[in-house]
Design a protein around this motif. Structure first.
Motif, PDB file in Angstrom:
ATOM      1  N   TYR A  27       0.046   8.193  -3.012  1.00  6.27           N
ATOM      2  CA  TYR A  27      -1.250   7.511  -3.016  1.00  6.27           C
ATOM      3  C   TYR A  27      -1.851   7.460  -4.423  1.00  6.27           C
ATOM      4  CZ  TYR A  27      -1.250   7.222   2.037  1.00  6.27           C
ATOM      5  OH  TYR A  27      -0.930   6.900   3.336  1.00  6.27           O
TER       6      TYR A  27
ATOM      7  N   CYS B  11       3.041  12.976  -0.442  1.00  9.44           N
ATOM      8  CA  CYS B  11       2.191  11.880   0.045  1.00  9.44           C
ATOM      9  C   CYS B  11       0.990  11.671  -0.877  1.00  9.44           C
ATOM     10  CB  CYS B  11       1.711  12.168   1.467  1.00  9.44           C
ATOM     11  SG  CYS B  11       2.998  12.010   2.731  1.00  9.44           S
ATOM     12  N   LYS B  12       0.401  12.762  -1.329  1.00  8.93           N
ATOM     13  CA  LYS B  12      -0.732  12.655  -2.253  1.00  8.93           C
ATOM     14  C   LYS B  12      -0.307  11.951  -3.542  1.00  8.93           C
ATOM     15  CE  LYS B  12      -3.226  16.814  -0.685  1.00  8.93           C
ATOM     16  NZ  LYS B  12      -4.541  16.188  -0.430  1.00  8.93           N
TER      17      LYS B  12
ATOM     18  N   ASN C 257       3.264  17.147   2.028  1.00  7.81           N
ATOM     19  CA  ASN C 257       1.880  16.671   1.903  1.00  7.81           C
ATOM     20  C   ASN C 257       1.561  16.312   0.451  1.00  7.81           C
ATOM     21  OD1 ASN C 257       1.525  17.083   4.621  1.00  7.81           O
ATOM     22  ND2 ASN C 257       0.426  19.012   4.390  1.00  7.81           N
TER      23      ASN C 257
ATOM     24  N   ALA D 239       6.342  10.036   4.947  1.00  9.27           N
ATOM     25  CA  ALA D 239       5.234   9.803   5.880  1.00  9.27           C
ATOM     26  C   ALA D 239       5.534  10.471   7.217  1.00  9.27           C
ATOM     27  CB  ALA D 239       5.017   8.300   6.081  1.00  9.27           C
TER      28      ALA D 239
ATOM     29  N   ARG E 214       0.949   3.782   2.114  1.00  6.02           N
ATOM     30  CA  ARG E 214       1.500   4.200   3.404  1.00  6.02           C
ATOM     31  C   ARG E 214       2.879   3.589   3.636  1.00  6.02           C
ATOM     32  NH1 ARG E 214       1.804   7.915   7.544  1.00  6.02           N
ATOM     33  NH2 ARG E 214       2.723   6.877   9.335  1.00  6.02           N
ATOM     34  N   LYS E 215       3.018   2.305   3.330  1.00  9.03           N
ATOM     35  CA  LYS E 215       4.309   1.645   3.524  1.00  9.03           C
ATOM     36  C   LYS E 215       5.372   2.244   2.609  1.00  9.03           C
ATOM     37  CE  LYS E 215       2.595  -2.814   5.194  1.00  9.03           C
ATOM     38  NZ  LYS E 215       2.562  -4.276   4.956  1.00  9.03           N
TER      39      LYS E 215
ATOM     40  N   ALA F 220       5.325   5.296   1.423  1.00  7.36           N
ATOM     41  CA  ALA F 220       5.593   6.650   1.911  1.00  7.36           C
ATOM     42  C   ALA F 220       6.616   6.606   3.048  1.00  7.36           C
ATOM     43  CB  ALA F 220       4.303   7.314   2.369  1.00  7.36           C
ATOM     44  N   CYS F 221       6.503   5.584   3.905  1.00 14.61           N
ATOM     45  CA  CYS F 221       7.479   5.407   4.982  1.00 14.61           C
ATOM     46  C   CYS F 221       8.859   5.120   4.407  1.00 14.61           C
ATOM     47  CB  CYS F 221       7.061   4.266   5.912  1.00 14.61           C
ATOM     48  SG  CYS F 221       5.556   4.585   6.846  1.00 14.61           S
TER      49      CYS F 221
ATOM     50  N   ASN G 248       0.828  -1.206   0.000  1.00 14.88           N
ATOM     51  CA  ASN G 248       0.000   0.000   0.000  1.00 14.88           C
ATOM     52  C   ASN G 248       0.864   1.259   0.000  1.00 14.88           C
ATOM     53  OD1 ASN G 248       0.642   0.733   2.863  1.00 14.88           O
ATOM     54  ND2 ASN G 248      -0.503  -1.155   3.281  1.00 14.88           N
TER      55      ASN G 248
END
Length: 333
Positions: A313, A309-310, A306, A244, A235-236, A238-239, A233
């Protein structure tokens, strides 16, 4: 993760591999072998002869890049379970230690595997085309760096006499010309490798449909995600990319700002930064978001993060939907 009866920790070096075999109860044996295909295959045969059940054994070693590649290849060919673990993860799991040696490291890796079986994710050798893409891309990076180094020689022309600078001028120009030719060949090779793989080519086209993502960023995304099989996904990822945000607080006295971690793929983070700068110029939705947040007094880097991050996704959305990015902002009333 299945239940293992034996754990084999390996400390990888350029020429040798130190190993240690442990069970649930004790350390069984340790030794050293050469980091060659012949030596590795002989080692696996000897393990079988001594009564070890390789299908019940977990091989764990640090991810040392090219030095651990042969080990991964041999274990994959023999269909054995193995995990390449980041060196920092193993180091931080050991607590306070004194001294260092390859033999001790192998033992610690084996016991790390035994303690963290439920957390370890088995590694899978990337497809050949992804391995080729990775090494060609690495050559491209080195070629670009070399071009920059040799082009800096031309800065000396305005400070030196024609007689002095003339001794290297023509040679330098020929070198830069040759390197640029090699760079063009590497770019063509990268395009060919992607075109030859239907899945990678389709994923690249999906990625390039997102405003701001170009040829190089899409290639690097395919590499680090292993064709979007290494991350489940956004989120992972992004980390992994260092975009993130994480909370920084403890008790009632420490209330730090939410911030990103420095443990990240710096190349990926840099590319996402460039993508975000391009996106706020050509993507109406992100441009409006950037302008609005800046007018609210938000820090520039916070707003850009930000946006990164967008974009992450968006990347995972188009890959999972298997459809090009559609900017719905233009349809808004």
């Amino acid at each position: 993760m299945k239940n293992y009866t034996t754990y084999l920790g390996i400390d990888v070096a350029k020429l040798t591999l130190d190993y240690c075999v442990v069970t649930d109860d004790q350390e069984l044996e340790r030794g050293q072998i050469l980091n060659t295909e012949k030596s590795l295959n002989s080692f696996l045969k000897n393990l079988k002869k001594t009564g070890h059940k390789l299908e019940e054994m977990l091989f764990v070693f640090e991810n040392t890049g090219i030095y651990s590649s042969l080990l991964s290849l041999v274990l994959s060919e023999n269909e054995l379970d193995y995990a390449q673990v980041p060196a920092l993860e193993i180091k931080r799991s050991l607590g306070i230690t004194r001294g260092k040696s390859d033999k001790v490291d192998a033992k610690e890796i084996a016991f790390y595997a035994k303690r963290n079986t439920d957390k370890i994710t088995l590694s899978v050798l990337p497809e050949v085309n992804l391995q080729q893409l990775k090494i060609v891309f690495a050559e491209r990076e080195k070629t670009i760096a070399a071009i920059k180094v040799f082009e800096r020689t031309m800065e000396n022309e305005m400070f030196l006499s024609k007689e002095v600078f003339g001794s290297v001028k023509s040679i330098n120009r020929q070198t830069v010309k040759y390197l640029k030719k090699q760079l063009s060949m590497l770019d063509d090779r990268i395009k060919k490798l992607i075109r030859e793989d239907e899945t990678l080519y389709k994923q690249q086209q999906l990625l390039k449909s997102i405003p701001g993502i170009g040829e190089i960023t899409s290639v690097y995304l395919l590499m680090v995600t292993k064709g979007f099989t290494a991350f489940t996904n956004g989120r992972k990822f992004a980390c992994y990319s260092g975009v993130a945000p994480f909370e920084h607080s403890s008790g009632t006295s420490i209330k730090g700002k939410t911030r990103v971690s420095h443990l990240a793929d710096k190349k990926m983070k840099s590319l996402l930064h460039m993508v975000s700068l391009t996106a706020i110029k050509y993507d109406p939705e992100l441009k409006e978001y950037y302008t609005r947040k800046k007018s609210e007094g938000k820090h520039t880097m916070l707003v850009l993060n930000n946006i990164k991050c967008k974009i992450v996704y968006r990347i995972f959305a188009v890959i999972q939907r298997e459809s090009n990015f559609v900017n719905l902002h233009k349809f808004a009333a």
